[in-house]
Design a protein around this motif. Sequence first.
Motif, PDB file in Angstrom:
ATOM      1  N   ILE A 116       0.859  -1.303   0.198  1.00  0.00           N
ATOM      2  CA  ILE A 116       0.023   0.028  -0.101  1.00  0.00           C
ATOM      3  C   ILE A 116       0.897   1.253  -0.098  1.00  0.00           C
ATOM      4  O   ILE A 116       1.636   1.291   0.809  1.00  0.00           O
ATOM      5  N   ASP A 117       0.673   2.176  -0.715  1.00  0.00           N
ATOM      6  CA  ASP A 117       1.255   3.600  -1.053  1.00  0.00           C
ATOM      7  C   ASP A 117       1.200   4.045   0.630  1.00  0.00           C
ATOM      8  O   ASP A 117       0.304   4.290   1.062  1.00  0.00           O
ATOM      9  N   THR A 118       2.506   4.424   1.096  1.00  0.00           N
ATOM     10  CA  THR A 118       2.677   4.884   2.482  1.00  0.00           C
ATOM     11  C   THR A 118       1.978   6.095   2.772  1.00  0.00           C
ATOM     12  O   THR A 118       1.905   6.618   3.829  1.00  0.00           O
ATOM     13  N   ARG A 119       1.726   7.028   1.760  1.00  0.00           N
ATOM     14  CA  ARG A 119       1.197   8.230   1.788  1.00  0.00           C
ATOM     15  C   ARG A 119      -0.153   8.163   2.217  1.00  0.00           C
ATOM     16  O   ARG A 119      -0.891   9.361   2.459  1.00  0.00           O
ATOM     17  N   ARG A 120      -0.857   6.895   1.764  1.00  0.00           N
ATOM     18  CA  ARG A 120      -2.498   6.816   1.982  1.00  0.00           C
ATOM     19  C   ARG A 120      -2.975   6.508   3.304  1.00  0.00           C
ATOM     20  O   ARG A 120      -2.178   5.617   4.044  1.00  0.00           O
ATOM     21  N   GLY A 160      -2.057   2.122  10.460  1.00  0.00           N
ATOM     22  CA  GLY A 160      -0.883   3.202  10.543  1.00  0.00           C
ATOM     23  C   GLY A 160      -0.188   3.490   9.485  1.00  0.00           C
ATOM     24  O   GLY A 160      -0.526   2.952   8.486  1.00  0.00           O
ATOM     25  N   LYS A 161       1.002   4.059   9.550  1.00  0.00           N
ATOM     26  CA  LYS A 161       1.887   4.285   8.399  1.00  0.00           C
ATOM     27  C   LYS A 161       2.680   3.137   8.004  1.00  0.00           C
ATOM     28  O   LYS A 161       3.052   2.339   8.964  1.00  0.00           O
ATOM     29  N   GLY A 162       3.154   3.082   6.775  1.00  0.00           N
ATOM     30  CA  GLY A 162       3.987   1.917   6.339  1.00  0.00           C
ATOM     31  C   GLY A 162       3.386   1.542   4.811  1.00  0.00           C
ATOM     32  O   GLY A 162       2.692   2.271   4.105  1.00  0.00           O
ATOM     33  N   ASP A 163       4.371   0.580   4.198  1.00  0.00           N
ATOM     34  CA  ASP A 163       3.946   0.287   2.973  1.00  0.00           C
ATOM     35  C   ASP A 163       3.509  -0.961   2.499  1.00  0.00           C
ATOM     36  O   ASP A 163       3.406  -1.366   1.272  1.00  0.00           O
TER      37      ASP A 163
END
Length: 303
Positions: free
Chosen positions: A192-196, A244-247
Amino acid sequence: MSLRPVLNQSTAQPHVEGAGVHLHRAFGFGDPTQFDPFLLFDDFRGETPRDYMAGFPWHPHRGIETITYVLAGAVEHGDSLGNRGTLKRGDVQWMTAGSGILHQEMPKGNAKGQMHGFQLWANLPKALKMTKPRYQDVKSNDIPEIMDDDGSIVKVIVGSFWGKTGPVDGIAADPQYLDVYVPPEKKKTFKIDTRRHAFAYIFEGAGKFADSSRPRGVLLEKEYKGEELNIRDLSGNRTLIEFGKGDEITVQAGPNGIRFLLVSGAPIQEPVAWHGPIVMNTKAELQQAMTELRNGTFIKPAH
């Protein structure tokens, strides 16, 4: 690569909407920044027509996009612009309400009386709040379906994944909307795109989403014989997982496999003024919409 932590896990709650449709709401009408750009997610399903047949009669929308995905039965829709149609099993509709639209959605059961679908609301940025309304109706046969070597299946409704691109385009939130199945006892990782902002919603089977801080699964609090117990458990039907955040995310399917929606989108990060199906940036814009509804100028002429 960084594994997204599980920030929160919750169960969709019973709710009655429209003219008496019994559904389960995973999130909505809370903090609009939590799932930005997404505002609301409903799971509407019923085994008997009395649970859904009253439907969602004529109502307005402005400033948002609604995404309807049908798994069983059908949804007949019509609007103030003269559009009419029926969403059947596997079909998707992405409606950009933009400057304003009046529409109705009337669920119908299959031969067994069963109805199942989802509706997601996505916010529109200020620059597109008053854009021209638009529909994208997509038939199930037009939605790419990919099977991996381990039997995992992904339907790409919106966005690109595993070399395929979904048929819905031109969406402000630039989302990714996937219908994912992982076979029994299989472990699978998805990028998953980390900015989303991203969430998963389980609607069949069960499984564990790996957590970077809790690698043995999600710690749940459950009550048993009046006592609260902390256990590590499988997440099952109608469970919402907020990441949370991550890719990437990793899921371990249970003994019956797991099927879930995996949704992500780029945050808009703008002020939200929200009343029912109308979402603007300021209270003044919201009040203007209400005034237009009362005086009959809510629907803007085509130009």
